[in-house]
Motif scaffolding. Structure first.
Motif, short mmCIF file in Angstrom:
data_model
loop_
_atom_site.label_atom_id
_atom_site.label_comp_id
_atom_site.label_asym_id
_atom_site.label_seq_id
_atom_site.Cartn_x
_atom_site.Cartn_y
_atom_site.Cartn_z
N ASN A 83 0.82 -1.20 0.00
CA ASN A 83 0.00 0.00 0.00
C ASN A 83 0.86 1.26 0.00
O ASN A 83 0.55 2.23 -0.69
CB ASN A 83 -0.93 0.00 1.21
N GLN A 84 1.97 1.24 0.78
CA GLN A 84 2.84 2.41 0.84
C GLN A 84 4.24 1.99 1.23
O GLN A 84 4.44 1.16 2.12
CB GLN A 84 2.31 3.43 1.86
N VAL A 85 5.21 2.59 0.53
CA VAL A 85 6.61 2.49 0.91
C VAL A 85 7.16 3.90 0.92
O VAL A 85 7.10 4.61 -0.09
CB VAL A 85 7.42 1.61 -0.06
N ILE A 104 11.43 4.92 7.93
CA ILE A 104 11.13 3.94 6.88
C ILE A 104 9.74 3.40 7.17
O ILE A 104 9.48 2.89 8.26
CB ILE A 104 12.16 2.81 6.85
N VAL A 105 8.86 3.53 6.17
CA VAL A 105 7.48 3.09 6.35
C VAL A 105 7.14 2.08 5.26
O VAL A 105 7.36 2.35 4.07
CB VAL A 105 6.49 4.27 6.30
N VAL A 106 6.63 0.93 5.68
CA VAL A 106 6.12 -0.09 4.75
C VAL A 106 4.75 -0.49 5.28
O VAL A 106 4.65 -1.05 6.38
CB VAL A 106 7.05 -1.31 4.66
N ASP A 107 3.72 -0.22 4.47
CA ASP A 107 2.36 -0.48 4.94
C ASP A 107 1.67 -1.49 4.02
O ASP A 107 1.73 -1.35 2.79
CB ASP A 107 1.55 0.82 4.96
N SER A 108 1.05 -2.49 4.68
CA SER A 108 0.22 -3.48 3.98
C SER A 108 0.98 -4.21 2.88
O SER A 108 0.48 -4.39 1.76
CB SER A 108 -1.04 -2.81 3.40
N ILE A 160 18.58 6.10 12.27
CA ILE A 160 17.27 5.93 11.64
C ILE A 160 16.23 6.38 12.65
O ILE A 160 16.16 5.88 13.77
CB ILE A 160 17.02 4.46 11.23
N GLY A 161 15.45 7.38 12.23
CA GLY A 161 14.45 7.93 13.15
C GLY A 161 13.41 6.90 13.55
O GLY A 161 12.87 6.95 14.66
N GLY A 162 13.13 5.96 12.67
CA GLY A 162 12.17 4.93 13.02
C GLY A 162 11.86 4.03 11.85
O GLY A 162 12.13 4.36 10.69
N ILE A 163 11.33 2.87 12.15
CA ILE A 163 10.88 1.91 11.14
C ILE A 163 9.47 1.49 11.50
O ILE A 163 9.20 1.10 12.64
CB ILE A 163 11.80 0.67 11.06
N ASP A 164 8.58 1.60 10.53
CA ASP A 164 7.20 1.17 10.73
C ASP A 164 6.83 0.20 9.62
O ASP A 164 6.72 0.60 8.44
CB ASP A 164 6.24 2.36 10.70
N ILE A 165 6.67 -1.05 9.99
CA ILE A 165 6.14 -2.06 9.07
C ILE A 165 4.78 -2.47 9.63
O ILE A 165 4.69 -3.02 10.73
CB ILE A 165 7.07 -3.28 8.95
N THR A 166 3.73 -2.18 8.89
CA THR A 166 2.38 -2.37 9.43
C THR A 166 1.55 -3.24 8.50
O THR A 166 1.65 -3.14 7.27
CB THR A 166 1.68 -1.03 9.63
N PHE A 188 5.87 -4.23 12.82
CA PHE A 188 7.17 -4.00 13.45
C PHE A 188 7.38 -2.50 13.56
O PHE A 188 7.23 -1.76 12.58
CB PHE A 188 8.30 -4.64 12.64
N THR A 189 7.74 -2.05 14.77
CA THR A 189 7.96 -0.62 15.00
C THR A 189 9.23 -0.43 15.81
O THR A 189 9.49 -1.18 16.76
CB THR A 189 6.78 0.00 15.76
N SER A 190 10.01 0.59 15.42
CA SER A 190 11.20 0.95 16.18
C SER A 190 11.44 2.45 16.03
O SER A 190 11.07 3.05 15.02
CB SER A 190 12.42 0.17 15.68
N ASP A 191 12.09 3.04 17.05
CA ASP A 191 12.35 4.48 17.04
C ASP A 191 13.79 4.75 17.45
O ASP A 191 14.40 3.98 18.21
CB ASP A 191 11.42 5.20 18.02
N ASN A 192 14.33 5.88 16.88
CA ASN A 192 15.65 6.39 17.28
C ASN A 192 16.73 5.30 17.23
O ASN A 192 17.40 5.00 18.21
CB ASN A 192 15.59 6.98 18.69
N ILE A 193 16.88 4.70 16.06
CA ILE A 193 17.84 3.62 15.88
C ILE A 193 19.22 4.22 15.64
O ILE A 193 19.44 4.92 14.64
CB ILE A 193 17.43 2.72 14.70
N GLN A 194 20.14 3.94 16.55
CA GLN A 194 21.52 4.39 16.43
C GLN A 194 22.44 3.28 16.88
O GLN A 194 22.20 2.64 17.91
CB GLN A 194 21.78 5.63 17.28
#
Length: 729
Positions: A83-85, A104-108, A160-166, A188-194
């Motif tokens: 649906n969205q990258v 990074i956003v990956v949806d559906s 990486i500010g965050g990863i959202d795989i929904t 999968f969700t993550s924030d402030n990856i360093q």
């Protein structure tokens, strides 16, 4: 200097203008046809049904919406879709060698992979056939010239500010194996990856499959640290929850909750894992472990603790039903703790502590992995086995059970797993301080067993009970066919009364049992275990009594006259001894004797173990030692009065005792013969006495007559002499 200033200003204005154009006037959607044509030419049917958005400054970003990949056939089947990258990278940090990804956003994301009946996957149609890379003229493979450069180059600073795989979904279907596997609603969700710093992650999904059937949900959250420079990796505050349903799981349901911390330090070549809580279907477990020499020769040390839980309820939840037990709350409390250690060479359990209801087990065990040699030591404080046996049923229930139709016979199998025993390499010792079984109290139980190369040696199976002791040893040899079993047993000074009272509810015999036995058999089938039994038993019960009856008094009242007013209430004996020889499961006894004052008891008979039957003859005879207490005719003293018993000690139990008529007939015949002989001898003696008396009378008469005649002759002579004297004068 002015020229340089103008040049820099020109470049800045050019870049600013380019940025304004790309952000304000550039439309990436106008290139959709070219993108779709390029994909079609590559053999990938592609659809872009949404907008294409490109950002340049202050972030370089790409946002693609509603993309579909079809299969290259006429079915119009979707292989994958999203649906969205969306991804964006900050521009300015790139100039300093850093990579800062905003998000990074990956949806559906969806993918449907299928393996058809020929074993070919649907995704393979999109993969071009591979071609072998060209080799140099000499045929040697080309070396990767960039290896050293890559290894020597330093890693950039990545943030990486965050990863959202929904809402991702993946299905896999294998038509050949009739298997379907699906991962649904993956997030999968993550924030402030360093790198080098801690960042949170969360993960959840639902998994289902057919053949085998499975329906599971998984949730995970943790704090992750990855320091590549120090080669240090941490997983803190891990919280994992798993709920699964499947016929493969006992009870069709499993619930797992894990709270733990983990760390791997590659520079120190070590790792740690500490589970502050591991809950499996309500059972709470704590686990701590450390691994040294992680990448070379791992050595694991740790501790495991299982908190007390209701074992019976847990097994019931797993649809494992236990038989009814005498104690209603048996197996209600089980707990375990142990230290463990493992390496490439061996594994060991130390400081083992198991608590089951009122029983506590301590011990240790180890195994050498090279030869699978197992050693174990267990120390048990007390065990009441009666709590775990079926409850005692009323006799009416027993009768009802015996009247039930017999179960269908099943093919007989081997009694012992020969191949498994051949593979054993073990040395075990078990000590049990106190055991209660069938209400018998046994103490100081000691077991010692070794197994190697197909030979199992039970060198010690000793115990103490009721003022005495028993010792046993046995050897099982599975190398020959059929296998052989040798057993040696010794009993010393064990009081028989409490044993008989608890086992057969019979308390009318006392005495200290002493016995020695040596048995051997050759079989691996229960049906022939007894029929192949051979051996010898010696037994001697000392200083005992048959309670409630005095056999000497009873025999005296029947066969003679009692002289004393007070008799003992029991039949005391100093020894009850004999022996039995077993051949093919049938024991023969010919020499049983019971030494009791005034009475000699003897017995003989047989015991048929395969048929569970017996036949025995017991006889009693009065001895001279009873003369002071009882007057018995002499012809009855040496006579044996027998009782014969026979029956079955199996199921059902049956016994029939009565006078041995054949033996009694022989006895009465002997008595009659003895009495007739005695009468004849008496008559002979009477006649002889009469003849002797008549002879004495005649002799007396003759002597008297002779004496009278002599007296008369003397008188005549005296008269004649007087007359002659008178004639002279």
């Amino acid at each position: 200097m002015k020229s340089l200033f103008y040049l820099v200003s020109f470049i800045f204005l050019l870049l600013a203008g380019l940025a304004i154009y790309l952000t304000q006037f550039f439309d990436a959607n106008q290139y959709k046809p070219q993108i779709l044509d390029a994909a079609q030419n590559a053999g990938v049917p592609l659809e872009i049904n949404g907008e294409l958005n490109v950002a340049v400054f202050p972030r370089i970003g790409l946002n693609i919406n509603d993309v579909v990949v079809k299969l290259p056939d006429t079915t119009d089947t979707t292989l994958a879709a999203v649906n969205q990258v969306a991804v964006s990278v900050k521009v300015m940090p790139l100039l300093s060698g850093s990579v800062e990804v905003d998000r990074i956003v990956v949806d559906s994301l969806q993918a449907d992979l299928v393996v058809d009946n020929s074993g070919k996957g649907n995704w393979q149609a999109l993969i071009p056939e591979s071609t072998e890379a060209a080799l140099p003229a000499d045929g040697s493979p080309q070396e990767d010239q960039s290896t050293d450069t890559t290894q020597n180059a330093g890693l950039p600073n990545i943030e990486i500010g965050g990863i959202d795989i929904t809402h991702a979904r993946l299905t896999y279907t294998d038509q050949q194996q009739n298997v379907r596997f699906a991962v649904n609603d993956l997030n999968f969700t993550s924030d402030n990856i360093q790198l080098g710093k801690s960042f949170p992650i969360s993960f959840s999904t639902q998994v289902e499959s057919s053949n085998p059937e499975l329906d599971a949900t998984l949730q995970l959250s943790a704090s992750v640290t990855a320091d590549l420079e120090k080669e240090l990796f941490r997983l803190n505050a891990l919280d994992l929850q798993l709920n699964a349903k499947s016929p493969l799981i006992p009870g069709n349901n499993a619930q797992l909750n894990l709270q733990a911390d983990a760390q791997a330090n590659l520079q120190q070549d070590s790792a740690q894992f500490n589970a502050s809580k591991l809950s499996v279907n309500g059972i709470d477990i704590t686990l701590s472990s450390q691994i040294e020499r992680l990448t070379t020769a791992p050595n694991i040390k740790g501790n495991l603790q299982i908190s007390q839980f209701n074992l019976k309820e847990t097994l019931a939840q797993l649809e494992i039903l236990l038989p009814e037990m005498a104690r209603h709350d048996a197996m209600h409390a089980l707990a375990l703790s142990a230290d463990f250690e493992a390496s490439k060479e061996a594994a060991a359990i130390k400081n083992l502590l198991i608590t089951l209801d009122d029983t506590q087990v301590k011990g240790s065990a180890s195994v050498k992995l090279a030869n699978q040699a197992v050693t174990a030591q267990l120390d048990i404080d007390k065990l009441n086995a009666d709590h775990y046996l079926p409850p005692v049923k009323e006799k009416a229930d027993d009768v009802a059970e015996t009247e039930q139709a017999p179960a269908e016979a099943t093919p007989e199998t081997d009694l012992l797993p020969v191949e498994l025993i051949k593979s054993l390499n073990a040395d075990a010792k078990i000590n049990l301080n106190q055991l209660t079984i069938k209400k018998l109290n046994i103490t100081d139980i000691q077991l010692a067993v070794t197994a190697k190369d197909g030979v199992v040696d039970l060198s010690k199976a000793n115990a103490k009970l009721y003022e005495g002791s028993i010792t046993n040893s046995a050897q099982l040899d599975v190398r020959p066919t059929p296998l052989t079993l040798n057993i040696k047993h010794a009993t010393s000074g064990v009081q028989i009364t409490p044993i008989l009272a608890q086992m057969v509810e019979f308390e009318d015999v006392t005495g200290a049992v002493n016995a020695n036995a040596d048995f051997r058999t050759r079989t691996n089938r229960i049906s022939t275990l007894m029929s192949n039994l051979n051996g010898h038993v010696d037994f001697n019960i000392l200083n005992g009594a048959f309670l409630g009856t005095n056999l000497a008094k009873e025999m005296c009242s029947v066969l003679g006259n009692a002289k004393k007013a007070q008799w003992s209430a029991n039949t005391d004996f100093t020894s009850l001894k004999g022996s039995m020889d077993f051949k093919n499961g049938v024991g023969q006894n010919k020499d049983m004797t019971i030494a009791t004052p005034g009475i000699l008891l003897t017995g003989y008979g047989n015991l048929n173990l395969p048929k569970e039957t017996f036949a025995y003859n017991m006889g009693a005879q009065i001895t001279d030692a009873n003369d002071e207490a009882c007057t018995v005719k002499s012809n009855l003293k040496a006579v044996r009065w027998p009782v014969a018993c026979n029956g079955s000690y199996g199921t059902p139990f049956a016994i029939d005792c009565g006078l041995d008529s054949n033996a009694i007939g022989d006895t009465l015949g002997k008595i009659a013969k003895t009495e007739a002989k005695a009468a004849l001898n008496a008559e002979k003696a009477r006649l002889k006495a009469k003849a002797d008396a008549e002879k004495d009378r005649i002799e007396a008469e003759l002597k008297a007559k002779l004496k009278a005649e002599k007296e008369a002759a003397r008188k005549r002579l005296e008269e004649k002499a007087k007359e002659k004297l008178k004639s002279l004068f």
